[in-house]
Design an enzyme around this catalytic site. Structure first.
Site, PDB file in Angstrom:
ATOM      1  N   ASP A 117      47.804  39.328  31.699  1.00 20.60           N
ATOM      2  CA  ASP A 117      48.684  38.221  32.082  1.00 20.60           C
ATOM      3  C   ASP A 117      50.111  38.747  32.183  1.00 20.60           C
ATOM      4  O   ASP A 117      50.496  39.662  31.444  1.00 20.60           O
ATOM      5  CB  ASP A 117      48.609  37.091  31.059  1.00 20.60           C
ATOM      6  CG  ASP A 117      47.340  36.261  31.188  1.00 20.60           C
ATOM      7  OD1 ASP A 117      46.735  36.253  32.277  1.00 20.60           O
ATOM      8  OD2 ASP A 117      46.960  35.610  30.198  1.00 20.60           O
ATOM      9  N   ASP A 138      44.833  33.317  37.871  1.00 21.48           N
ATOM     10  CA  ASP A 138      44.894  31.956  37.318  1.00 21.48           C
ATOM     11  C   ASP A 138      45.534  30.998  38.322  1.00 21.48           C
ATOM     12  O   ASP A 138      45.083  29.861  38.483  1.00 21.48           O
ATOM     13  CB  ASP A 138      45.710  31.933  36.021  1.00 21.48           C
ATOM     14  CG  ASP A 138      45.124  32.796  34.931  1.00 21.48           C
ATOM     15  OD1 ASP A 138      43.898  33.015  34.919  1.00 21.48           O
ATOM     16  OD2 ASP A 138      45.905  33.261  34.069  1.00 21.48           O
TER      17      ASP A 138
END
Length: 160
Positions: free
Chosen positions: A117, A135
Site C-alpha cells: 500500500d 484498491d
C-alpha cells in the site's frame, strides 16, 4: 458475450494489473518501509504493507485463507462479468476493474505475503487508510457496477 466485449474487458484487466504492479515495484524498490513522500498538502506516498484485506481485516486468516478468498471473489466476479449483457458497458468495465484490482493484490499476496500500500490522503489532524491503485480500481469498478444497476432500474421505471 460478444468478442469485442471480451477483448476490451481483457485489455482493461491486463492494463489495470500492469499499472498496479509497475507502481508497486517502484514503491518497493525506491522507498524504505514507512517512508513518506509528500506530493500535495493532502496527498503523499507512504510505503506500508497490509497483511489483511481492506483496512487490514481478516489478517488472522493468513496467506492461505486470504488467497482462497481472493480466488473465490475473482471467480464470482468473472461469472458475473460473463453473464452480463454486452450492452451494459459500465458494468462490463466495472467488473474488469474489480478483477484487475483483485489480481494485482493477489500477485502481491502470493509473492510477498502482504499487499503493498502506498497512497495516503491526509490533513494535519486526520488521515485516511493507506491504500493502493488496485484498491482504487476495485472501488471504481464497484461504483461503475452500481451506476449500471441504477441506470437499468431508471430505464425500467421510465418504460413502465
Amino acid at each position: 458475450m460478444k468478442r469485442h466485449a471480451v477483448w476490451s474487458s481483457l485489455f482493461v484487466v491486463i492494463l489495470a494489473v500492469l499499472i498496479d504492479q509497475g507502481i508497486k515495484y517502484l514503491v518497493e524498490s525506491r522507498m524504505f518501509y514507512g517512508q513518506q513522500i509528500d506530493l500535495l498538502p493532502f496527498l503523499a506516498l507512504f510505503r506500508t504493507h497490509n497483511e489483511g484485506i481492506a483496512f487490514s481485516m481478516l489478517a488472522w486468516l493468513h496467506d492461505g485463507g486470504l488467497i482462497a478468498i481472493t480466488l473465490a471473489v475473482i471467480a464470482f466476479v468473472l461469472y458475473l462479468w460473463w453473464t452480463n449483457a454486452p450492452e451494459r458497458v459500465f458494468a462490463r468495465y466495472g467488473f474488469a476493474l474489480v478483477i484487475g484490482g483483485a489480481i494485482g493484490n493477489l500477485i502481491d499476496r502470493v509473492m510477498h505475503g502482504y499487499v503493498v500500500d502506498y497512497v495516503l490522503f491526509h490533513l494535519p489532524t486526520w488521515s485516511f487508510a493507506v491504500f493502493n491503485l488496485a484498491d482504487a480500481f476495485i472501488t471504481i469498478g464497484a461504483g461503475l457496477i452500481i451506476l449500471e444497476e441504477f441506470l437499468g432500474w431508471r430505464r425500467e421505471r421510465i418504460s413502465h
